[in-house]
Design a protein around this motif. Structure first.
Motif, short mmCIF file in Angstrom:
data_model
loop_
_atom_site.label_atom_id
_atom_site.label_comp_id
_atom_site.label_asym_id
_atom_site.label_seq_id
_atom_site.Cartn_x
_atom_site.Cartn_y
_atom_site.Cartn_z
N GLN A 56 0.82 -1.21 0.00
CA GLN A 56 0.00 0.00 0.00
C GLN A 56 0.85 1.27 0.00
OE1 GLN A 56 -2.74 -0.46 3.23
NE2 GLN A 56 -4.19 -1.60 1.98
N ASN A 57 2.04 1.21 0.55
CA ASN A 57 2.92 2.37 0.54
C ASN A 57 3.62 2.57 -0.79
OD1 ASN A 57 2.32 3.07 3.17
ND2 ASN A 57 3.96 1.81 4.01
N MET A 58 3.44 1.66 -1.72
CA MET A 58 4.07 1.76 -3.04
C MET A 58 3.11 2.33 -4.08
SD MET A 58 7.06 0.66 -2.39
CE MET A 58 7.82 0.24 -3.92
N TRP A 59 2.10 3.06 -3.65
CA TRP A 59 1.08 3.60 -4.56
C TRP A 59 1.67 4.55 -5.60
CZ3 TRP A 59 0.66 8.81 -4.87
CH2 TRP A 59 1.20 9.54 -3.83
N TRP A 60 2.78 5.16 -5.35
CA TRP A 60 3.37 6.16 -6.24
C TRP A 60 4.16 5.54 -7.39
CZ3 TRP A 60 8.60 5.60 -6.28
CH2 TRP A 60 9.17 4.93 -5.21
N VAL A 61 4.52 4.28 -7.32
CA VAL A 61 5.36 3.64 -8.35
C VAL A 61 4.70 3.66 -9.73
CG1 VAL A 61 6.47 1.47 -9.03
CG2 VAL A 61 6.64 2.28 -6.67
N PRO A 62 3.41 3.31 -9.89
CA PRO A 62 2.82 3.38 -11.23
C PRO A 62 2.81 4.79 -11.83
CG PRO A 62 1.44 2.07 -9.79
CD PRO A 62 2.48 2.70 -8.93
N LEU A 63 2.75 5.80 -10.99
CA LEU A 63 2.78 7.17 -11.51
C LEU A 63 4.13 7.49 -12.13
CD1 LEU A 63 0.93 9.02 -8.62
CD2 LEU A 63 0.02 8.39 -10.86
N ILE A 64 5.20 6.89 -11.62
CA ILE A 64 6.53 7.11 -12.18
C ILE A 64 6.75 6.23 -13.41
CG2 ILE A 64 9.01 6.94 -11.68
CD1 ILE A 64 7.55 9.18 -10.16
N LEU A 65 6.22 5.01 -13.40
CA LEU A 65 6.43 4.08 -14.51
C LEU A 65 5.61 4.43 -15.74
CD1 LEU A 65 6.50 0.63 -12.69
CD2 LEU A 65 8.43 1.97 -13.55
N ASP A 66 4.47 5.07 -15.56
CA ASP A 66 3.61 5.40 -16.69
C ASP A 66 4.18 6.60 -17.44
OD1 ASP A 66 1.56 5.69 -18.48
OD2 ASP A 66 0.07 6.34 -17.02
N PRO A 67 4.53 6.43 -18.73
CA PRO A 67 5.09 7.55 -19.49
C PRO A 67 4.12 8.74 -19.59
CG PRO A 67 5.35 5.52 -20.71
CD PRO A 67 4.51 5.21 -19.51
N GLY A 68 2.83 8.48 -19.59
CA GLY A 68 1.85 9.57 -19.65
C GLY A 68 1.89 10.42 -18.39
N CYS A 69 1.96 9.79 -17.24
CA CYS A 69 2.01 10.53 -15.98
C CYS A 69 3.34 11.25 -15.83
CB CYS A 69 1.81 9.59 -14.79
SG CYS A 69 0.17 8.89 -14.68
N LEU A 70 4.42 10.56 -16.18
CA LEU A 70 5.74 11.16 -16.05
C LEU A 70 5.89 12.37 -16.97
CD1 LEU A 70 8.37 10.76 -14.52
CD2 LEU A 70 9.17 9.33 -16.40
#
Length: 90
Positions: A56-70
């Motif tokens: 649950q504390n790793m919620w931010w990882v997909p935001l970094i991995l997604d090229p659209g969000c990055l």
């Protein structure tokens, strides 16, 4: 639980689509649309509200991995830096 599974499938599809678009652009100079926020955002919600406490504390990882969000995050930061610099007359 069904909603989280559907959201995970939805987010994974958007994340894969964004990564495929980025790879196609890098390798073939073929342009396509990157959809911001949907992939990384939905996977972040799944991780945050998911049943496994350890991730649950790793919620931010997909935001970094997604090229659209990055890309959106980088563009926003650059915009505000330029805006602040222009406001101060530098």
């Amino acid at each position: 639980m069904f909603i989280l599974a559907t959201l995970a499938l939805f987010g994974t599809a958007f994340l894969a689509s964004n990564i495929a678009a980025l790879i196609a652009y890098i390798t073939q100079q073929k342009s396509s649309t990157i959809i911001p926020i949907f992939g990384g955002g939905s996977l972040s919600l799944v991780l945050f509200y998911g049943p496994i406490v350890q991730i649950q504390n790793m919620w931010w990882v997909p935001l970094i991995l997604d090229p659209g969000c990055l890309y959106l995050l980088a563009s926003t930061i650059i915009f505000f830096i330029r805006r602040r610099r222009d406001a101060h007359g530098e």
